[in-house]
Design a protein around this motif. Sequence first.
Motif, mmCIF file in Angstrom:
data_model
loop_
_atom_site.group_PDB
_atom_site.id
_atom_site.type_symbol
_atom_site.label_atom_id
_atom_site.label_comp_id
_atom_site.label_asym_id
_atom_site.label_seq_id
_atom_site.Cartn_x
_atom_site.Cartn_y
_atom_site.Cartn_z
ATOM 1 N N SER A 1 -74.699 68.637 21.595
ATOM 2 C CA SER A 1 -74.128 69.487 20.561
ATOM 3 C C SER A 1 -73.978 70.923 21.063
ATOM 4 O O SER A 1 -73.753 71.145 22.242
ATOM 5 N N GLY A 2 -74.077 71.902 20.188
ATOM 6 C CA GLY A 2 -73.986 73.295 20.595
ATOM 7 C C GLY A 2 -72.662 73.622 21.267
ATOM 8 O O GLY A 2 -71.598 73.095 20.918
ATOM 9 N N VAL A 3 -72.724 74.482 22.263
ATOM 10 C CA VAL A 3 -71.538 74.907 23.009
ATOM 11 C C VAL A 3 -70.860 73.706 23.671
ATOM 12 O O VAL A 3 -69.637 73.570 23.656
ATOM 13 N N LEU A 4 -71.665 72.804 24.230
ATOM 14 C CA LEU A 4 -71.124 71.607 24.868
ATOM 15 C C LEU A 4 -70.343 70.764 23.875
ATOM 16 O O LEU A 4 -69.240 70.287 24.162
ATOM 17 N N GLY A 5 -70.921 70.569 22.698
ATOM 18 C CA GLY A 5 -70.274 69.728 21.693
ATOM 19 C C GLY A 5 -68.961 70.305 21.190
ATOM 20 O O GLY A 5 -68.003 69.562 20.961
ATOM 21 N N ILE A 6 -68.907 71.619 20.997
ATOM 22 C CA ILE A 6 -67.688 72.252 20.493
ATOM 23 C C ILE A 6 -66.599 72.286 21.558
ATOM 24 O O ILE A 6 -65.432 71.984 21.299
ATOM 25 N N THR A 7 -66.955 72.646 22.778
ATOM 26 C CA THR A 7 -65.947 72.796 23.834
ATOM 27 C C THR A 7 -65.553 71.479 24.474
ATOM 28 O O THR A 7 -64.410 71.295 24.891
ATOM 29 N N GLY A 8 -66.513 70.566 24.599
ATOM 30 C CA GLY A 8 -66.270 69.352 25.364
ATOM 31 C C GLY A 8 -66.171 69.614 26.856
ATOM 32 O O GLY A 8 -65.796 68.735 27.623
ATOM 33 N N ILE A 9 -66.544 70.831 27.259
ATOM 34 C CA ILE A 9 -66.404 71.243 28.662
ATOM 35 C C ILE A 9 -67.755 71.364 29.353
ATOM 36 O O ILE A 9 -68.016 70.727 30.368
ATOM 37 N N SER A 10 -68.637 72.208 28.783
ATOM 38 C CA SER A 10 -69.874 72.554 29.474
ATOM 39 C C SER A 10 -70.840 73.203 28.499
ATOM 40 O O SER A 10 -70.436 73.741 27.460
ATOM 41 N N SER A 11 -72.117 73.172 28.861
ATOM 42 C CA SER A 11 -73.133 73.915 28.102
ATOM 43 C C SER A 11 -73.392 75.280 28.731
ATOM 44 O O SER A 11 -74.168 76.066 28.198
ATOM 45 N N ASP A 12 -72.753 75.550 29.860
ATOM 46 C CA ASP A 12 -72.939 76.806 30.584
ATOM 47 C C ASP A 12 -71.935 77.839 30.081
ATOM 48 O O ASP A 12 -70.724 77.621 30.150
ATOM 49 N N MET A 13 -72.442 78.974 29.584
ATOM 50 C CA MET A 13 -71.568 79.973 28.987
ATOM 51 C C MET A 13 -70.596 80.586 29.992
ATOM 52 O O MET A 13 -69.530 81.069 29.615
ATOM 53 N N ARG A 14 -70.929 80.562 31.263
ATOM 54 C CA ARG A 14 -69.997 81.069 32.270
ATOM 55 C C ARG A 14 -68.750 80.203 32.337
ATOM 56 O O ARG A 14 -67.625 80.716 32.411
ATOM 57 N N ASP A 15 -68.954 78.898 32.284
ATOM 58 C CA ASP A 15 -67.817 77.978 32.282
ATOM 59 C C ASP A 15 -66.979 78.161 31.021
ATOM 60 O O ASP A 15 -65.744 78.109 31.067
ATOM 61 N N VAL A 16 -67.661 78.380 29.909
ATOM 62 C CA VAL A 16 -66.960 78.522 28.630
ATOM 63 C C VAL A 16 -66.156 79.818 28.601
ATOM 64 O O VAL A 16 -65.008 79.830 28.137
#
Length: 401
Positions: A272-287
Amino acid sequence: MKVLVLNCGSSSIKYKLYNMDNEAVLAQGGVERIGLDNAFIKVKLTNGEKKQIMADLPTHKEGVSLVFKCLLDPEFGAIKDLKEIDAVGHRIVQGGDKYNKSVIVDKQVEQDIEELCDLAPVHNAGHLKGIRAVDALMPTTPQVCVFDNAFHSTMPDYAYLYAIPYELYEKYHIRRYGFHGTSHRYVSQRVCEILGLDVNNSRIITCHIGNGASVAAVLNGKVIDTSMGLTPLAGLMMGSRCGDIDASAVTYLMDKLGKKPQEMADYLNKQSGVLGITGISSDMRDVENAAQEGNKRAKLALEMYDYRIKKYIGAYAAALGGVDAIVFTAGVGENQTGTREQACAGLEFLGIKIDKAKNATIHGEEAIISTPDSKVKVVVVPTDEEIVIARDTKELVEKAK
């Protein structure tokens, strides 16, 4: 006195060896993939380079043994004999309501940590393995437990209790505990030193923003509220944790997805969290990179992430009756300039003014990032949880002599 600090996870061990006479770091590194294929230790050398050594590490005992071997290595080690290590300090995530301060390890402490595994199954089990590994390899060396939730034990009952039948608290100890306590403790004290504030007459909001994230309201050096709860799942949106969510949404999803309780807990903690919303990564740099390239879900995740930090800052300013300083720390808090700016945007009515130009230059160093006329000081303070553990360990062991 030389103190070894260990932070043992389910399959990892982070370590730092300190000379506590001057608090110098003599050695540091980390073991990864314990119990898995391709396990290794990564050692940070004195020249800043890193050395990686592959090893067969079926259990934490072999992992701790490898740490000792590296500390003793004639080429890049820091000591000649394990007897030079006077004490070992451990980070323990969950001390429940049994421990509100650091303690020297004995059989009762080990038993209590084991009994608290239900509240932090992955973390506490790993910590316990680390303690027992040191027991086996250095049986006469004193060990100290520093509890992650201890700094939050000053919360009043009206802040830490959930509005569920009171007997559930009495029987099962269901309450808000809070985590990242050693980090909140360090930065709340350090910011007072930086600003020349009296800790005992201060109102501080500490924002530990990393892959796991939490906010704490610290009044006169004591926590009165914090965002994490019974477990680290509550509060802010995090890398892979959802943060605050309607409990009925959880049971609704369990029904729709056909998930059992532990499966649902894993889903909310790991997918969930950032990973769940983006479907990309849990790393904020990637986001951040994806958002800059126009990814709409990455932009949405950043807006959600920053908004929730701002919301907690506003809530805790109310709980404190005003605020003297806001501190950003941990991986994102120390380095992500956009998150710091957006988390404080629109809070000028509270006396918070960010120096945008100064903020944009700060990555991982101590700095005041508010404008000179800002009534509330906004400060970046790199956290140092290990030194808090080392200091507590030194103090307790010296008292016990």
